[in-house]
Design a protein around this motif. Structure first.
Motif, short mmCIF file in Angstrom:
data_model
loop_
_atom_site.label_atom_id
_atom_site.label_comp_id
_atom_site.label_asym_id
_atom_site.label_seq_id
_atom_site.Cartn_x
_atom_site.Cartn_y
_atom_site.Cartn_z
N ALA A 3 0.80 4.17 -2.80
CA ALA A 3 0.53 5.55 -2.38
C ALA A 3 1.59 6.50 -2.91
O ALA A 3 1.27 7.59 -3.41
N GLN A 50 0.84 -1.20 0.00
CA GLN A 50 0.00 0.00 0.00
C GLN A 50 0.87 1.25 0.00
O GLN A 50 0.57 2.22 -0.68
N ARG A 51 1.95 1.21 0.73
CA ARG A 51 2.86 2.36 0.79
C ARG A 51 3.47 2.65 -0.59
O ARG A 51 3.55 3.80 -1.02
N GLU A 65 -8.91 -0.26 -1.56
CA GLU A 65 -8.81 -1.72 -1.55
C GLU A 65 -9.99 -2.35 -0.80
O GLU A 65 -10.65 -3.26 -1.31
N LYS A 66 -10.27 -1.88 0.39
CA LYS A 66 -11.36 -2.44 1.20
C LYS A 66 -12.71 -2.25 0.52
O LYS A 66 -13.54 -3.17 0.50
N SER A 102 -5.69 2.01 1.20
CA SER A 102 -6.35 0.99 2.00
C SER A 102 -7.87 1.08 1.85
O SER A 102 -8.55 0.06 1.70
N ARG A 103 -8.41 2.29 1.87
CA ARG A 103 -9.86 2.47 1.70
C ARG A 103 -10.33 2.01 0.33
O ARG A 103 -11.38 1.37 0.22
N SER A 137 -2.33 9.20 0.10
CA SER A 137 -1.96 8.60 1.38
C SER A 137 -2.14 7.08 1.35
O SER A 137 -2.93 6.54 0.58
N ARG A 138 -1.38 6.40 2.21
CA ARG A 138 -1.50 4.96 2.32
C ARG A 138 -2.90 4.58 2.80
O ARG A 138 -3.47 3.58 2.38
N SER A 139 -3.47 5.39 3.69
CA SER A 139 -4.81 5.08 4.19
C SER A 139 -5.85 5.17 3.07
O SER A 139 -6.82 4.42 3.07
N TYR A 140 -5.65 6.06 2.10
CA TYR A 140 -6.58 6.15 0.98
C TYR A 140 -6.48 4.91 0.10
O TYR A 140 -7.49 4.38 -0.36
#
Length: 53
Positions: free
Chosen positions: A27, A23-24, A41-42, A38-39, A33-36
């Motif tokens: 990103a 993910q990093r 993907e989920k 992740s979102r 961002s890595r969290s985006y």
């Protein structure tokens, strides 16, 4: 599915060449961002699960 979402999933799961990215890494490539990542993907995985069941 947007082209960005498709690309994220392809990179995460190593399609088509088996070269998986973190993910990093994704990103950094997209400038998000890595969290985006992740979102994305989920969200797509949940949508795929709904299609299967």
């Amino acid at each position: 599915m947007s082209s960005r979402e498709k690309w994220v999933l392809e990179m995460r799961f190593g399609m088509p060449n088996g070269n998986r990215k973190t993910q990093r890494d994704i990103a950094r490539m997209l400038g998000i961002s890595r969290s985006y990542v992740s979102r994305i993907e989920k969200h797509r995985m949940l949508m795929t699960k709904k299609l299967i069941t």
